[in-house]
Design an enzyme around this catalytic site. Structure first.
Site, PDB file in Angstrom:
ATOM      1  CG  ASP A  16      -1.650   1.233   1.457  1.00  0.00           C
ATOM      2  OD1 ASP A  16      -2.347   1.666   0.513  1.00  0.00           O
ATOM      3  OD2 ASP A  16      -1.552   1.819   2.560  1.00  0.00           O
ATOM      4  CG  ASP A  18      -1.463   7.598   0.241  1.00  0.00           C
ATOM      5  OD1 ASP A  18      -0.334   7.782  -0.251  1.00  0.00           O
ATOM      6  OD2 ASP A  18      -2.509   7.910  -0.342  1.00  0.00           O
ATOM      7  CD  GLN A  60      -3.850   7.677  -4.291  1.00  0.00           C
ATOM      8  OE1 GLN A  60      -4.240   8.830  -4.093  1.00  0.00           O
ATOM      9  NE2 GLN A  60      -3.102   7.027  -3.406  1.00  0.00           N
ATOM     10  CG  HIS A  99     -12.659   3.423 -10.686  1.00  0.00           C
ATOM     11  ND1 HIS A  99     -11.788   2.385 -10.907  1.00  0.00           N
ATOM     12  CD2 HIS A  99     -12.845   4.032 -11.884  1.00  0.00           C
ATOM     13  CE1 HIS A  99     -11.467   2.340 -12.200  1.00  0.00           C
ATOM     14  NE2 HIS A  99     -12.084   3.333 -12.811  1.00  0.00           N
ATOM     15  CB  CYS A 115      -9.045  -1.796  -9.983  1.00  0.00           C
ATOM     16  SG  CYS A 115      -9.752  -0.295 -10.660  1.00  0.00           S
ATOM     17  CE  LYS A 117      -5.213  -0.575  -1.670  1.00  0.00           C
ATOM     18  NZ  LYS A 117      -3.901  -0.312  -1.020  1.00  0.00           N
ATOM     19  CG  ASP A 142      -2.356   2.439   6.337  1.00  0.00           C
ATOM     20  OD1 ASP A 142      -2.663   2.028   5.201  1.00  0.00           O
ATOM     21  OD2 ASP A 142      -2.624   3.588   6.733  1.00  0.00           O
TER      22      ASP A 142
HETATM   23 MG   LIG Z   1      -3.041   3.134   3.381  1.00  0.00          MG
HETATM   24 ZN   LIG Z   2     -11.129   1.022  -9.552  1.00  0.00          ZN
END
Ligand SMILES: [Mg+2]
Ligand SMILES: [Zn+2]
Length: 201
Positions: A16, A18, A60, A99, A115, A117, A142
């Site tokens: 991951d 961030d 994102q 998305h 896509c 998560k 995290d």
């Molecule tokens: Mg994260």
């Molecule tokens: Zn997606």
């Protein structure tokens, strides 16, 4: 050299972004907000040296919310690559989900996708592109959605205490989900991976 399983595919480490390799600043919108943890380059370098492909998988949704563009996400990743190279570390590929199913304001991104998560879409895309075996791979994140992606992909999931991790561990653990390991940070996650990798190959 990349480690290969008998199948010819490689075990990989999905990281991951961030809160795992850089500090979680909410929606990162400027390059000067990028802050690698002090142990990030060394941790990734250890994975490189072990022959494990390192793939960043990141939601994102700021793109769907109209806060920044996919071009900015890619620019962020080029900057990360540059900073990691200065520490002798390499990320082999980046995959992001732009998305959001319900809160997007940009029509083309305001969709239910495969896509985002904890879905496994990003892992599958990377596996196809790079010849990886998700079932022999590791996910570090995290957030419980990272562990969810690990489960969905048949990989092992390691929750770190940086970023959202400490809070998530305390308050938000889904009852049907367990991490294979819960550790302080990426450096500890990499130690766990290198220890457990031996049983794989
Ligand atoms: Mg994260
Ligand atoms: Zn997606």
């Amino acid at each position: 050299m990349t480690l290969r399983l008998r199948s010819g595919q490689a075990p990989a480490v999905f990281l991951d972004r961030d809160g795992t390799i850089i500090e979680n600043v909410g929606y990162l919108r400027r390059l000067d907000q990028i802050a690698l943890y002090p142990w990030t380059a060394g941790s990734i370098r250890a994975l490189n040296q072990a022959g494990l492909p390192v793939v960043v998988t990141t939601n994102q949704a700021g793109v769907a919310r109209g806060l920044f563009t996919e071009a900015f996400v890619e620019k962020t990743h080029r900057e990360l690559t540059k900073r990691l190279a200065a520490g002798g570390a390499r990320i082999d590929a980046y995959y992001h989900c732009p998305h959001h199913p319900t809160e997007g304001t940009v029509a083309e991104y305001a969709i239910a996708c495969e896509c985002r998560k904890p879905g496994r879409g990003l892992v599958d895309r990377a596996a196809r592109d790079l010849g990886l075996d998700p079932a022999h791979s590791f996910v570090v994140g995290d957030s419980w959605i990272d562990i969810g992606m690990a489960r969905a992909a048949g990989a092992r999931g390691i929750l770190v205490g940086t970023g959202a991790g400490a809070d998530e561990e305390r308050s938000m653990r889904p009852p049907d989900l367990a991490a294979d390991a819960i550790v302080d940070n990426l450096a500890a996650a990499v130690s766990w991976i290198l220890l457990n990798l031996k049983s794989e190959i």
